[in-house]
Design an enzyme around this catalytic site. Structure first.
Site, PDB file in Angstrom:
ATOM      1  N   PRO A   1     -21.983  46.809   4.748  1.00 24.54           N
ATOM      2  CA  PRO A   1     -21.277  46.691   3.477  1.00 24.54           C
ATOM      3  C   PRO A   1     -20.353  45.483   3.392  1.00 24.54           C
ATOM      4  O   PRO A   1     -19.670  45.141   4.357  1.00 24.54           O
ATOM      5  CB  PRO A   1     -20.481  47.995   3.376  1.00 24.54           C
ATOM      6  CG  PRO A   1     -20.465  48.569   4.746  1.00 24.54           C
ATOM      7  CD  PRO A   1     -21.710  48.085   5.421  1.00 24.54           C
ATOM      8  N   ASN A   2     -20.378  44.887   2.209  1.00 20.61           N
ATOM      9  CA  ASN A   2     -19.507  43.768   1.807  1.00 20.61           C
ATOM     10  C   ASN A   2     -19.886  42.430   2.431  1.00 20.61           C
ATOM     11  O   ASN A   2     -19.320  41.409   2.064  1.00 20.61           O
ATOM     12  CB  ASN A   2     -18.024  44.090   2.103  1.00 20.61           C
ATOM     13  CG  ASN A   2     -17.556  45.332   1.365  1.00 20.61           C
ATOM     14  OD1 ASN A   2     -17.743  45.426   0.159  1.00 20.61           O
ATOM     15  ND2 ASN A   2     -17.007  46.300   2.079  1.00 20.61           N
TER      16      ASN A   2
ATOM     17  N   ARG B   1     -15.494  36.395  -0.055  1.00 16.92           N
ATOM     18  CA  ARG B   1     -14.676  37.527   0.385  1.00 16.92           C
ATOM     19  C   ARG B   1     -13.642  37.100   1.433  1.00 16.92           C
ATOM     20  O   ARG B   1     -14.036  36.558   2.476  1.00 16.92           O
ATOM     21  CB  ARG B   1     -15.634  38.551   1.004  1.00 16.92           C
ATOM     22  CG  ARG B   1     -14.984  39.659   1.748  1.00 16.92           C
ATOM     23  CD  ARG B   1     -15.963  40.398   2.633  1.00 16.92           C
ATOM     24  NE  ARG B   1     -15.304  41.563   3.191  1.00 16.92           N
ATOM     25  CZ  ARG B   1     -15.703  42.211   4.250  1.00 16.92           C
ATOM     26  NH1 ARG B   1     -16.799  41.823   4.890  1.00 16.92           N
ATOM     27  NH2 ARG B   1     -15.038  43.247   4.683  1.00 16.92           N
TER      28      ARG B   1
ATOM     29  N   TYR C   1     -12.930  35.550   6.891  1.00 15.71           N
ATOM     30  CA  TYR C   1     -14.373  35.470   7.135  1.00 15.71           C
ATOM     31  C   TYR C   1     -14.972  34.074   6.909  1.00 15.71           C
ATOM     32  O   TYR C   1     -16.162  33.878   7.179  1.00 15.71           O
ATOM     33  CB  TYR C   1     -15.104  36.504   6.282  1.00 15.71           C
ATOM     34  CG  TYR C   1     -14.665  37.926   6.591  1.00 15.71           C
ATOM     35  CD1 TYR C   1     -14.934  38.489   7.834  1.00 15.71           C
ATOM     36  CD2 TYR C   1     -13.951  38.681   5.667  1.00 15.71           C
ATOM     37  CE1 TYR C   1     -14.519  39.775   8.135  1.00 15.71           C
ATOM     38  CE2 TYR C   1     -13.534  39.975   5.952  1.00 15.71           C
ATOM     39  CZ  TYR C   1     -13.824  40.512   7.193  1.00 15.71           C
ATOM     40  OH  TYR C   1     -13.408  41.784   7.500  1.00 15.71           O
TER      41      TYR C   1
ATOM     42  N   ASN D   1     -24.277  43.512  12.263  1.00 11.45           N
ATOM     43  CA  ASN D   1     -22.873  43.506  11.870  1.00 11.45           C
ATOM     44  C   ASN D   1     -22.723  44.703  10.927  1.00 11.45           C
ATOM     45  O   ASN D   1     -23.087  44.612   9.751  1.00 11.45           O
ATOM     46  CB  ASN D   1     -22.477  42.206  11.162  1.00 11.45           C
ATOM     47  CG  ASN D   1     -20.999  42.193  10.834  1.00 11.45           C
ATOM     48  OD1 ASN D   1     -20.330  43.223  10.901  1.00 11.45           O
ATOM     49  ND2 ASN D   1     -20.480  41.034  10.462  1.00 11.45           N
TER      50      ASN D   1
ATOM     51  N   ALA E   1     -17.594  47.748   7.886  1.00 12.43           N
ATOM     52  CA  ALA E   1     -16.653  48.858   8.103  1.00 12.43           C
ATOM     53  C   ALA E   1     -17.324  50.103   8.682  1.00 12.43           C
ATOM     54  O   ALA E   1     -16.645  50.960   9.268  1.00 12.43           O
ATOM     55  CB  ALA E   1     -15.944  49.204   6.795  1.00 12.43           C
TER      56      ALA E   1
ATOM     57  N   GLU F   1     -23.956  44.410  18.767  1.00 16.23           N
ATOM     58  CA  GLU F   1     -23.035  44.538  17.637  1.00 16.23           C
ATOM     59  C   GLU F   1     -22.202  43.269  17.530  1.00 16.23           C
ATOM     60  O   GLU F   1     -21.654  42.817  18.540  1.00 16.23           O
ATOM     61  CB  GLU F   1     -22.117  45.742  17.887  1.00 16.23           C
ATOM     62  CG  GLU F   1     -21.035  45.924  16.851  1.00 16.23           C
ATOM     63  CD  GLU F   1     -20.035  47.008  17.254  1.00 16.23           C
ATOM     64  OE1 GLU F   1     -20.439  48.016  17.878  1.00 16.23           O
ATOM     65  OE2 GLU F   1     -18.847  46.833  16.964  1.00 16.23           O
TER      66      GLU F   1
ATOM     67  N   HIS G   1     -19.219  40.882  15.202  1.00 15.51           N
ATOM     68  CA  HIS G   1     -18.211  40.800  14.146  1.00 15.51           C
ATOM     69  C   HIS G   1     -17.768  39.357  14.005  1.00 15.51           C
ATOM     70  O   HIS G   1     -17.561  38.656  15.008  1.00 15.51           O
ATOM     71  CB  HIS G   1     -17.007  41.685  14.463  1.00 15.51           C
ATOM     72  CG  HIS G   1     -17.391  43.117  14.569  1.00 15.51           C
ATOM     73  ND1 HIS G   1     -17.667  43.882  13.462  1.00 15.51           N
ATOM     74  CD2 HIS G   1     -17.613  43.897  15.649  1.00 15.51           C
ATOM     75  CE1 HIS G   1     -18.026  45.091  13.868  1.00 15.51           C
ATOM     76  NE2 HIS G   1     -18.008  45.128  15.190  1.00 15.51           N
TER      77      HIS G   1
ATOM     78  N   ARG H   1      -6.744  42.867  14.682  1.00 12.45           N
ATOM     79  CA  ARG H   1      -6.438  43.184  13.280  1.00 12.45           C
ATOM     80  C   ARG H   1      -5.844  44.593  13.188  1.00 12.45           C
ATOM     81  O   ARG H   1      -5.155  45.030  14.091  1.00 12.45           O
ATOM     82  CB  ARG H   1      -7.720  43.012  12.439  1.00 12.45           C
ATOM     83  CG  ARG H   1      -8.268  41.576  12.480  1.00 12.45           C
ATOM     84  CD  ARG H   1      -9.538  41.428  11.663  1.00 12.45           C
ATOM     85  NE  ARG H   1      -9.308  41.724  10.246  1.00 12.45           N
ATOM     86  CZ  ARG H   1     -10.283  41.940   9.362  1.00 12.45           C
ATOM     87  NH1 ARG H   1     -11.560  41.885   9.766  1.00 12.45           N
ATOM     88  NH2 ARG H   1     -10.012  42.210   8.104  1.00 12.45           N
TER      89      ARG H   1
HETATM   90  C1  DQA Z   1     -16.429  42.863  10.218  1.00 10.62           C
HETATM   91  C2  DQA Z   1     -15.153  43.576  10.680  1.00 10.62           C
HETATM   92  C3  DQA Z   1     -15.050  44.947  10.032  1.00 10.62           C
HETATM   93  O1  DQA Z   1     -13.857  45.599  10.444  1.00 10.62           O
HETATM   94  C4  DQA Z   1     -15.014  44.791   8.521  1.00 10.62           C
HETATM   95  O2  DQA Z   1     -14.977  46.071   7.901  1.00 10.62           O
HETATM   96  C5  DQA Z   1     -16.128  43.977   7.990  1.00 10.62           C
HETATM   97  C6  DQA Z   1     -16.507  42.768   8.715  1.00 10.62           C
HETATM   98  C7  DQA Z   1     -16.511  41.430  10.798  1.00 10.62           C
HETATM   99  O3  DQA Z   1     -17.602  40.882  10.774  1.00 10.62           O
HETATM  100  O4  DQA Z   1     -15.500  40.867  11.226  1.00 10.62           O
HETATM  101  O5  DQA Z   1     -16.682  44.243   6.931  1.00 10.62           O
HETATM  102  O6  DQA Z   1     -17.554  43.582  10.709  1.00 10.62           O
END
Ligand code: DQA
Length: 148
Positions: free
Chosen positions: A9-10, A17, A22, A73, A76, A97, A99, A106
């Site tokens: 998501p996102n 964003r 990011y 990735n 959340a 995994e 990020h 954070r």
């Molecule tokens: C993320 C870190 C997560 O905590 C966050 O919710 C994201 C992006 C990252 O790539 O840093 O959506 O996965």
């Protein structure tokens, strides 16, 4: 070697964003860089992004016999999706995994990953390079084991 690259998501909003966290590159930019690396490594990538937990699971399930590993990735969902955790465990594929941000530097809720125990490892905090490092780590691990 075939790799499924999953974004949760996102991550479709990368580039606009929270750019201070990011960066300014889009998901299409990430995919282009990954494709370039994949070409040098001689592997084939399948890209998938969704904001919906069930769609992520459906994609992982449907690709499970077609790919050798998963680069993910989870956004959340990292922090609370037991369904995604179980889905990764269920398909029994090596998974890395990643990020973009350093989740350990954070908010405290980001420090826990419910997926990490079913992944080979986690790469966090290197911006878009996290994807490239993750792909290299995954491909190396698969090559060195009997998975391939
Ligand atoms: C993320 C870190 C997560 O905590 C966050 O919710 C994201 C992006 C990252 O790539 O840093 O959506 O996965």
């Amino acid at each position: 070697m075939k790799i499924l690259v999953v974004n949760g998501p996102n991550l479709n909003l990368l580039g606009s964003r929270e750019r201070d966290i990011y960066g300014g590159q889009t998901l299409a930019d990430v995919q282009e860089k990954l494709q370039e690396l994949a070409d040098t490594l001689g592997c084939q990538l399948f890209f998938f992004q969704s904001n919906h937990e069930g769609e992520l699971l459906d994609e992982i399930h449907s690709r499970r016999t077609m790919v050798d590993g998963i680069l993910i990735n989870p956004g959340a969902f990292t922090h609370y999706s037991y369904a995604l955790r179980d889905g990764i465990a269920a398909v029994n594929l090596p998974c890395v995994e990643i990020h973009i941000s350093n989740v350990h530097a954070r908010e405290s809720f980001r420090r826990e990953s419910v997926l990490a125990p079913v992944c080979l490892g986690q790469i966090s905090g290197f911006g878009l390079h996290s994807y490239l490092l993750g792909l290299r780590a995954l491909v190396t691990s698969i090559s060195e084991t009997s998975y391939s």
